[in-house]
Design a protein around this motif. Structure first.
Motif, PDB file in Angstrom:
ATOM      1  N   VAL A  94      -0.901   5.808   8.350  1.00  0.00           N
ATOM      2  CA  VAL A  94      -0.047   4.620   8.483  1.00  0.00           C
ATOM      3  C   VAL A  94       0.705   4.360   7.182  1.00  0.00           C
ATOM      4  N   GLU A  95       0.077   4.679   6.054  1.00  0.00           N
ATOM      5  CA  GLU A  95       0.773   4.485   4.771  1.00  0.00           C
ATOM      6  C   GLU A  95       1.869   5.531   4.581  1.00  0.00           C
ATOM      7  N   LEU A  96       1.603   6.763   5.013  1.00  0.00           N
ATOM      8  CA  LEU A  96       2.640   7.796   4.930  1.00  0.00           C
ATOM      9  C   LEU A  96       3.824   7.447   5.840  1.00  0.00           C
ATOM     10  N   ARG A 140       0.830  -1.213   0.000  1.00  0.00           N
ATOM     11  CA  ARG A 140       0.000   0.000   0.000  1.00  0.00           C
ATOM     12  C   ARG A 140       0.862   1.261   0.000  1.00  0.00           C
ATOM     13  N   ALA A 141       1.907   1.248   0.828  1.00  0.00           N
ATOM     14  CA  ALA A 141       2.737   2.449   0.980  1.00  0.00           C
ATOM     15  C   ALA A 141       3.513   2.761  -0.296  1.00  0.00           C
ATOM     16  N   LEU A 142       3.806   1.728  -1.088  1.00  0.00           N
ATOM     17  CA  LEU A 142       4.647   1.937  -2.270  1.00  0.00           C
ATOM     18  C   LEU A 142       3.852   1.984  -3.572  1.00  0.00           C
ATOM     19  N   ALA A 143       2.542   1.956  -3.465  1.00  0.00           N
ATOM     20  CA  ALA A 143       1.718   1.991  -4.679  1.00  0.00           C
ATOM     21  C   ALA A 143       2.064   3.226  -5.504  1.00  0.00           C
ATOM     22  N   GLY A 144       2.278   3.033  -6.783  1.00  0.00           N
ATOM     23  CA  GLY A 144       2.557   4.158  -7.669  1.00  0.00           C
ATOM     24  C   GLY A 144       4.035   4.481  -7.841  1.00  0.00           C
ATOM     25  N   PHE A 145       4.891   3.903  -7.019  1.00  0.00           N
ATOM     26  CA  PHE A 145       6.324   4.135  -7.187  1.00  0.00           C
ATOM     27  C   PHE A 145       6.867   3.230  -8.298  1.00  0.00           C
TER      28      PHE A 145
END
Ligand SMILES: [Zn+2]
Length: 300
Positions: A172-174, A121-126
């Motif tokens: 939490v994702e940030l 979730r935290a790295l989505a889009g990277f």
């Protein structure tokens, strides 16, 4: 067992760890003594610890009453715990605050994202290579209300199990993203070379951007209104982790800073080799925290 909204739910005592399913419903929460907890505040006794994996989503609309009226917590699938939190976060601020106070009295973790899912979730889009590298990092979720960090000696992250419940699902994702970019800085061969040299390339990018701030108002407001207010914490290591976390669109960054971080955010190539010694004079007085912060603020 009780039936509510068509679903069978098993009730269990809050404090009885021996109850069937009391602990195995969610193995995401790591017991305090299972890992080294030196980074997190020891603000409660071990015998107060409980694990709660969910609350009745249908009760969220009655603020202050979630679970507590019954003296027990209903075990529901973790995804429902997530839905319950999503609904709770839509409540007016004061109601959400009082709900959180009540949850904390019972040391309730309404929903804890499993480490592997949190990484995704935290790295989505990277970029793919960033997700592949950072995706190897383990995130532990210790029993604590807040706090966390990246531990280079173990090469893993701890993020308190309470962040979703007490700070929010977005936060939490940030927080995870920030910690994961500490991992990237340490484990990406290119950026690690810059860190090993005390960040000459990062410092140069910041210096060369100092006159460009007015054209990048979101970056300027973030760096002066938020980042620099952290005092000693506003250092190159934290700056490195904060830029990808806070700027997913490289167009919002001044050119030299954009060029330095674009490989991590947009997948572009690095314009220079970070493993080479600087081919410009590095003055010791310029390698201080004070100078780094002065350049960040747009001054000479
Ligand atoms: Zn940090």
């Amino acid at each position: 067992m009780v039936t509510l909204a068509g679903a069978s739910l098993r009730t269990q005592s809050v404090r009885d760890r021996g109850e069937a399913l009391a602990l195995d419903a969610d193995r995401v929460v790591v017991a305090r003594d299972e890992i080294d907890m030196h980074a997190l505040p020891q603000d409660r006794r071990e015998d107060e610890s409980i694990v709660v994996v969910g609350v009745l989503a249908d009760e969220i609309d009655a603020p202050g009453c979630v679970g507590s009226r019954h003296g027990y917590i209903l075990t529901v699938p973790p995804t429902t715990g997530r839905a319950a939190l999503e609904r709770a976060e839509q409540l007016p601020r004061d109601q959400l605050d009082s709900l959180r106070r009540e949850w904390w009295e019972k040391r309730t973790y309404v929903y804890v994202t499993p480490g592997e899912e949190l990484v995704k979730r935290a790295l989505a889009g990277f970029p793919d290579d960033v997700r592949a590298l950072a995706g190897r990092c383990r995130i532990l979720r210790p029993e604590a209300r807040s706090g966390g960090g990246y531990y280079s000696d173990r090469n893993e992250i701890e993020l308190a199990a309470g962040v979703e419940t007490y700070e929010g699902l977005h936060q939490v994702e940030l927080s995870a993203c920030h910690e994961l970019f500490h991992y990237v800085c340490w484990n990406d061969r290119r950026y690690r070379a810059d860190e090993d040299q005390n960040f000459p390339y990062l410092r140069r990018a910041v210096r060369e951007s100092r006159k460009l701030l007015p054209a990048f108002p979101r970056y300027r407001d973030w760096v002066t209104g938020s980042f620099l207010r952290q005092g000693d914490h506003a250092n190159p290591v934290e700056y490195f982790a904060d830029i990808p976390t806070n700027f997913r669109d490289v167009a919002e960054l001044p050119g030299p800073i954009r060029a330095h971080f674009a490989p991590l955010i947009a997948g572009s190539p690095l314009p220079y080799d970070l493993s080479r010694s600087p081919d410009w004079p590095v003055v010791p007085a310029e390698v201080t925290l004070e100078t780094f912060q002065r350049w960040l603020a747009g001054r000479e």
